[in-house]
Motif scaffolding. Structure first.
Motif, PDB file in Angstrom:
ATOM      1  N   TRP A   1       0.787  -1.137  -0.124  1.00 43.46           N
ATOM      2  CA  TRP A   1      -0.046  -0.160  -0.062  1.00 43.46           C
ATOM      3  C   TRP A   1       0.926   1.287  -0.139  1.00 43.46           C
ATOM      4  O   TRP A   1       0.541   2.188  -0.662  1.00 43.46           O
ATOM      5  CB  TRP A   1      -0.957   0.050   1.229  1.00 43.46           C
ATOM      6  CG  TRP A   1      -2.115  -0.754   1.042  1.00 43.46           C
ATOM      7  CD1 TRP A   1      -2.434  -1.946   1.449  1.00 43.46           C
ATOM      8  CD2 TRP A   1      -3.296  -0.434   0.067  1.00 43.46           C
ATOM      9  NE1 TRP A   1      -3.756  -2.477   0.903  1.00 43.46           N
ATOM     10  CE2 TRP A   1      -4.034  -1.516   0.007  1.00 43.46           C
ATOM     11  CE3 TRP A   1      -3.656   0.851  -0.742  1.00 43.46           C
ATOM     12  CZ2 TRP A   1      -5.557  -1.231  -0.514  1.00 43.46           C
ATOM     13  CZ3 TRP A   1      -4.741   0.740  -1.198  1.00 43.46           C
ATOM     14  CH2 TRP A   1      -5.650  -0.006  -1.418  1.00 43.46           C
ATOM     15  N   ILE A   2       1.882   1.248   0.534  1.00 43.77           N
ATOM     16  CA  ILE A   2       2.756   2.533   0.754  1.00 43.77           C
ATOM     17  C   ILE A   2       3.639   2.638  -0.524  1.00 43.77           C
ATOM     18  O   ILE A   2       3.420   3.846  -0.972  1.00 43.77           O
ATOM     19  CB  ILE A   2       3.984   2.344   1.978  1.00 43.77           C
ATOM     20  CG1 ILE A   2       3.265   2.231   3.201  1.00 43.77           C
ATOM     21  CG2 ILE A   2       4.985   3.441   1.625  1.00 43.77           C
ATOM     22  CD1 ILE A   2       3.988   2.032   4.565  1.00 43.77           C
TER      23      ILE A   2
ATOM     24  N   THR B   1       8.629  -1.878  -4.692  1.00 40.50           N
ATOM     25  CA  THR B   1       7.599  -2.361  -3.757  1.00 40.50           C
ATOM     26  C   THR B   1       7.549  -3.800  -4.069  1.00 40.50           C
ATOM     27  O   THR B   1       7.369  -4.865  -2.935  1.00 40.50           O
ATOM     28  CB  THR B   1       6.208  -1.758  -3.936  1.00 40.50           C
ATOM     29  OG1 THR B   1       6.532  -0.178  -3.621  1.00 40.50           O
ATOM     30  CG2 THR B   1       5.333  -2.063  -3.310  1.00 40.50           C
TER      31      THR B   1
ATOM     32  N   THR C   1       2.472   1.749  -3.454  1.00 37.73           N
ATOM     33  CA  THR C   1       1.244   1.924  -4.481  1.00 37.73           C
ATOM     34  C   THR C   1       0.942   3.335  -4.282  1.00 37.73           C
ATOM     35  O   THR C   1       0.842   4.225  -5.352  1.00 37.73           O
ATOM     36  CB  THR C   1       0.230   1.012  -4.365  1.00 37.73           C
ATOM     37  OG1 THR C   1       0.527  -0.020  -4.506  1.00 37.73           O
ATOM     38  CG2 THR C   1      -0.743   1.507  -5.444  1.00 37.73           C
ATOM     39  N   LEU C   2       0.851   3.765  -2.972  1.00 36.13           N
ATOM     40  CA  LEU C   2       0.525   5.320  -2.737  1.00 36.13           C
ATOM     41  C   LEU C   2       1.420   6.321  -3.091  1.00 36.13           C
ATOM     42  O   LEU C   2       1.188   7.358  -3.631  1.00 36.13           O
ATOM     43  CB  LEU C   2       0.179   5.509  -1.188  1.00 36.13           C
ATOM     44  CG  LEU C   2      -0.481   6.954  -0.770  1.00 36.13           C
ATOM     45  CD1 LEU C   2      -1.584   7.187  -1.386  1.00 36.13           C
ATOM     46  CD2 LEU C   2      -0.281   6.933   0.667  1.00 36.13           C
ATOM     47  N   ILE C   3       2.969   5.948  -2.891  1.00 35.59           N
ATOM     48  CA  ILE C   3       3.811   6.787  -3.658  1.00 35.59           C
ATOM     49  C   ILE C   3       3.827   6.962  -5.029  1.00 35.59           C
ATOM     50  O   ILE C   3       3.740   7.946  -5.752  1.00 35.59           O
ATOM     51  CB  ILE C   3       5.115   6.402  -3.079  1.00 35.59           C
ATOM     52  CG1 ILE C   3       5.258   6.616  -1.769  1.00 35.59           C
ATOM     53  CG2 ILE C   3       6.360   6.992  -3.944  1.00 35.59           C
ATOM     54  CD1 ILE C   3       6.803   5.888  -0.944  1.00 35.59           C
TER      55      ILE C   3
ATOM     56  N   TRP D   1       4.573  17.157  -2.413  1.00 35.21           N
ATOM     57  CA  TRP D   1       5.058  15.852  -2.254  1.00 35.21           C
ATOM     58  C   TRP D   1       5.705  14.942  -3.082  1.00 35.21           C
ATOM     59  O   TRP D   1       6.369  14.017  -2.782  1.00 35.21           O
ATOM     60  CB  TRP D   1       3.486  14.986  -1.691  1.00 35.21           C
ATOM     61  CG  TRP D   1       3.086  15.332  -0.108  1.00 35.21           C
ATOM     62  CD1 TRP D   1       2.234  16.678   0.065  1.00 35.21           C
ATOM     63  CD2 TRP D   1       3.291  14.636   0.906  1.00 35.21           C
ATOM     64  NE1 TRP D   1       2.133  16.201   1.525  1.00 35.21           N
ATOM     65  CE2 TRP D   1       2.890  15.148   1.936  1.00 35.21           C
ATOM     66  CE3 TRP D   1       4.284  13.444   1.130  1.00 35.21           C
ATOM     67  CZ2 TRP D   1       2.862  14.585   3.196  1.00 35.21           C
ATOM     68  CZ3 TRP D   1       4.415  13.175   2.357  1.00 35.21           C
ATOM     69  CH2 TRP D   1       3.533  13.590   3.411  1.00 35.21           C
ATOM     70  N   SER D   2       5.353  15.146  -4.148  1.00 36.30           N
ATOM     71  CA  SER D   2       6.161  14.499  -5.180  1.00 36.30           C
ATOM     72  C   SER D   2       7.573  14.825  -5.570  1.00 36.30           C
ATOM     73  O   SER D   2       8.336  13.841  -5.763  1.00 36.30           O
ATOM     74  CB  SER D   2       5.666  14.621  -6.756  1.00 36.30           C
ATOM     75  OG  SER D   2       5.659  16.051  -7.047  1.00 36.30           O
TER      76      SER D   2
ATOM     77  N   LEU E   1       1.184   6.551  -6.906  1.00 36.25           N
ATOM     78  CA  LEU E   1      -0.031   7.258  -7.218  1.00 36.25           C
ATOM     79  C   LEU E   1       0.288   8.757  -7.205  1.00 36.25           C
ATOM     80  O   LEU E   1      -0.078   9.631  -8.018  1.00 36.25           O
ATOM     81  CB  LEU E   1      -1.055   6.650  -6.411  1.00 36.25           C
ATOM     82  CG  LEU E   1      -2.479   7.338  -6.572  1.00 36.25           C
ATOM     83  CD1 LEU E   1      -2.808   6.972  -7.960  1.00 36.25           C
ATOM     84  CD2 LEU E   1      -3.631   7.069  -5.498  1.00 36.25           C
ATOM     85  N   VAL E   2       0.852   9.265  -6.034  1.00 40.10           N
ATOM     86  CA  VAL E   2       1.392  10.623  -5.864  1.00 40.10           C
ATOM     87  C   VAL E   2       2.072  10.989  -6.983  1.00 40.10           C
ATOM     88  O   VAL E   2       1.828  12.245  -7.728  1.00 40.10           O
ATOM     89  CB  VAL E   2       1.836  11.081  -4.618  1.00 40.10           C
ATOM     90  CG1 VAL E   2       2.480  12.519  -4.563  1.00 40.10           C
ATOM     91  CG2 VAL E   2       1.090  10.758  -3.515  1.00 40.10           C
TER      92      VAL E   2
END
Length: 136
Positions: free
Chosen positions: A56-57, A125, A59-61, A89-90, A63-64
């Motif tokens: 999840w971490i 990941t 994938t979230l990165i 954030w990116s 996604l950002v």
């Protein structure tokens, strides 16, 4: 001679005792069964949870980073709060990829550099999750 079998208890079959017999029960008529803890199952659940969190971490990165690419290439207003938030954030999440290529077009630079960073995070990941599951 009839034999009484209590619910949840086995009876003596072929001379081998497969459960408690009437004479083995305490005076209350019930035998307290001890439950054993399956440590292997608990470890497998914990490793699965850790692997899921890692997935999840990552994938979230990714996604950002992808949202940053879409907002930039799509021509989003750079003064908008959402666009600034995603861009802020990116930048650190892109690691060293933010300025890897320097084409003339700034939108192409964001597409290539942050796109590569997103792919990097997905691959990393995947590798980390495999390592976690292998040690689990």
């Amino acid at each position: 001679m009839s034999r009484v079998t209590l619910p949840g208890m086995s009876e003596n079959v072929g001379g081998a005792t497969t459960g408690a017999q009437e004479s083995d029960l305490p005076s209350g008529g019930r035998r307290r069964l001890r439950r054993t803890h399956d440590w292997a199952q608990s470890r497998a659940k914990a490793v699965g949870a850790i692997a899921s969190v890692a997935r999840w971490i990552g994938t979230l990165i990714a996604l950002v980073l992808t949202v940053h690419v879409v907002l930039t290439v799509g021509g989003a207003n750079p003064d908008n709060g959402i666009t600034r938030f995603v861009a802020d954030w990116s930048q650190p999440l892109a690691l060293g990829f933010a300025d890897l290529f320097t084409p003339e077009d700034p939108q192409l630079a964001v597409l290539v550099n942050f796109g590569i960073a997103a792919i990097f995070w997905l691959v990393l990941t995947s590798i980390v999750v495999r390592i976690i599951r292998a040690f689990g």
